[in-house]
Design a protein around this motif. Structure first.
Motif, PDB file in Angstrom:
ATOM      1  N   TYR A  12      45.353  30.473  48.364  1.00  0.00           N
ATOM      2  CA  TYR A  12      44.799  29.789  47.004  1.00  0.00           C
ATOM      3  C   TYR A  12      44.928  31.282  46.087  1.00  0.00           C
ATOM      4  N   VAL A  13      44.541  32.426  46.522  1.00  0.00           N
ATOM      5  CA  VAL A  13      45.009  33.551  45.596  1.00  0.00           C
ATOM      6  C   VAL A  13      46.324  33.813  45.229  1.00  0.00           C
ATOM      7  N   ILE A  14      47.141  33.991  46.560  1.00  0.00           N
ATOM      8  CA  ILE A  14      48.612  33.969  46.426  1.00  0.00           C
ATOM      9  C   ILE A  14      49.251  32.793  45.477  1.00  0.00           C
ATOM     10  N   ASP A  15      48.945  31.857  45.734  1.00  0.00           N
ATOM     11  CA  ASP A  15      49.501  30.922  44.870  1.00  0.00           C
ATOM     12  C   ASP A  15      49.273  30.806  43.451  1.00  0.00           C
ATOM     13  N   THR A  16      47.944  31.417  43.154  1.00  0.00           N
ATOM     14  CA  THR A  16      47.509  31.657  41.840  1.00  0.00           C
ATOM     15  C   THR A  16      48.340  32.520  41.097  1.00  0.00           C
ATOM     16  N   ALA A  17      48.544  33.650  41.833  1.00  0.00           N
ATOM     17  CA  ALA A  17      49.251  34.923  41.453  1.00  0.00           C
ATOM     18  C   ALA A  17      50.598  34.308  41.192  1.00  0.00           C
ATOM     19  N   LYS A  18      51.410  33.559  41.839  1.00  0.00           N
ATOM     20  CA  LYS A  18      52.797  33.213  41.698  1.00  0.00           C
ATOM     21  C   LYS A  18      52.781  32.311  40.474  1.00  0.00           C
TER      22      LYS A  18
END
Length: 503
Positions: free
Chosen positions: A84-90
């Protein structure tokens, strides 16, 4: 040679990525970078890899306010949160702003230049890197990533089996058919026991004293039902608002009516355990919320104990032996693997030495301003979430406040801010003084102090923090703005130069 930015963010975990996204949304002209010691995004959720790792707060309030958590699972597992954090950053493009593998060793602010100079070591090459920025924001959390807390257990070296700390879980640990002892009674221990019990021969949870443990639903069935008829954003907002209010009601009730809430919590445990387990193992000596409460989804810990796959022992350790642990009572716990879920070591600013004009600023001798700035440290933002509610609730608000502050300086054409407190404001209590957990008591000397009143007190109260951080005017009697003499122009007493709006 140094890299120059308007804003530097230290840490690419939940708080750091959130701060970067808010900058992208609210301060779109700012040039910023995120400095991260690890080689990946996620912070806590990338570091901890022990079995069953999950959030200890509901995901509707633990997720970002600006990016809904669209799943009905109440307590999400670590890999899901990390993704979720990775997807948000992307989604917000901030993954391209991250500089990985950098250990920050010092940060010095020059008042004359209104500029931070950050020294970092590239841990792969050993090369020293230098960065400068107008504003520095610490998103490093509050614990030491290098080493968790490990008591000095007598005879620890005599144990012939495997001893591990959850903070450094071996990637391919084989515990199938093994006897496991988990030392601890906090969130990590109550997660590990049911997660390992299905594979291990037997798991014993060894605690020195009990904690309050309560069961929450595994899935939010109300949101699941509403999602059939309403847009996902509406469902998310309804669930988020409901859960925030429930958190606050429960916390306030525990503080106001501790005996009633204690009876309610213990009664719920008794209802699930019946006579299978002695309630002495779940009856703390302290009041609810004197330490954090532990949540277990669908009562998984209680079910595991009732099944006999795991057991719980409340006792003190006499010493480790070659084959396990000898307790003060004389009982011997046999073990192939001992997991020391004994807590964290608190570390402020990730261990970075912070100086202003070459003079050290010790966090343990300063107060925080609105829980977002540090007294007498110019142009420094500090993100610290809640301890009595979802961490991200406050992290989100502080990030938005810092963006408001940066934009306010731009509008005024000024480049320096500093929070200064009146004499006699500081109290001996720390910002986490309301909790009596061992890891907090051990860190009394390094935690920022409390003031007598707002904005120098940290209340851990969402309904009070929200108007203070998001609605109150930026300027007050304590927050001072200026610019270096080299930047000051004569036109109307204002400065000629604003914080850079470089892309």
């Amino acid at each position: 040679m140094s890299e120059t930015y308007d804003v530097l963010i230290i840490g690419a975990g939940l708080s750091g990525i959130g701060m970067a996204c808010h900058l992208t949304r609210d301060c779109p002209g700012k040039k910023f970078a995120v400095l991260e010691r690890r080689q990946s995004i996620g912070g806590t959720w990338d570091l901890f890899r022990y079995p069953g790792i999950r959030s200890d707060s509901d995901m509707f309030s633990f997720g970002y306010a600006f990016r809904p958590w669209n799943d009905t699972k109440v307590l999400a597992d670590g890999p899901a949160i990390r993704q979720y954090v990775i997807d948000t950053a992307k989604e917000y493009g901030v993954d391209k702003k991250i500089r990985y593998g950098l250990k920050i060793v010092s940060a010095d602010f020059s008042t004359a230049d209104a500029l931070w100079t950050v020294q970092a070591i590239d841990e792969a090459s050993g090369e020293t890197r230098r960065f400068t920025s107008r504003v520095l924001i610490s998103c490093t959390g509050y614990y030491n990533y290098d080493q968790g807390f490990l008591p000095d257990f007598p005879g620890a070296d005599s144990f012939k089996g495997t001893r591990i700390h959850p903070q450094h879980w071996p990637e391919k640990l084989d515990y199938q058919g093994k006897k496991v002892v988990v030392i601890g009674s906090g969130a990590t221990a109550v997660t590990l026991v049911p997660a390992m019990a299905g594979t291990a021969a037997h798991v014993t949870m060894l605690q020195r004293s009990p904690s309050y443990i309560f069961s929450v639903p595994g899935d939010d069935k109300i949101s699941g039902l509403l999602s059939r008829f309403l847009p996902s954003k509406w469902v998310h907002q309804l669930a988020r608002t409901r859960n925030i209010k429930l958190q606050r009601v429960m916390y306030k009730a525990a503080k106001r009516y501790p005996n009633r809430i204690r009876k309610l919590l213990l009664g719920a445990v008794k209802q699930q355990l019946g006579d299978a387990v002695d309630m002495k193992h779940f009856t703390p000596s302290y009041k609810p919320w004197d330490e954090r409460l532990c949540a277990v989804p669908n009562g998984d810990l209680f079910k595991t104990l009732k099944s006999g796959k795991a057991s719980i022992v409340t006792d003190h350790i006499e010493r480790f032996t070659e084959t396990g642990i000898l307790l003060k009572s004389g009982q011997q716990l046999e073990a192939d693997i001992i997991v020391t879920a004994t807590g964290l070591n608190i570390q402020i600013f990730g261990g970075v030495q912070v100086t202003v004009d070459g003079e050290t600023r010790d966090s343990g001798s300063l107060m925080t301003y609105k829980g977002a700035l540090l007294q007498d440290v110019p142009n420094l933002g500090w993100i610290m979430g809640y301890t009595n509610a979802s961490w991200t609730l406050k992290a989100d608000m502080i990030a938005r406040y810092l963006c408001r502050l940066i934009n306010h300086m731009d509008e005024r054409g000024q480049t320096l801010f500093v929070a200064s407190a009146p004499d006699g404001e500081m109290q001996d209590d720390t910002i986490l003084g309301s909790l009596g957990s061992g890891y907090i008591r051990r860190a009394q000397s390094s935690l920022p102090r409390q003031g007598r009143q707002l904005p120098w007190r940290v209340l851990h109260a969402y309904e009070l923090d929200k108007p203070m951080l998001l609605e109150a005017p930026i300027e007050d009697a304590y927050l001072q703005f200026s610019s270096p003499a080299s930047e000051t122009g004569s036109r109307g007493g204002r400065t000629r130069r604003k914080l850079s709006a470089a892309a």
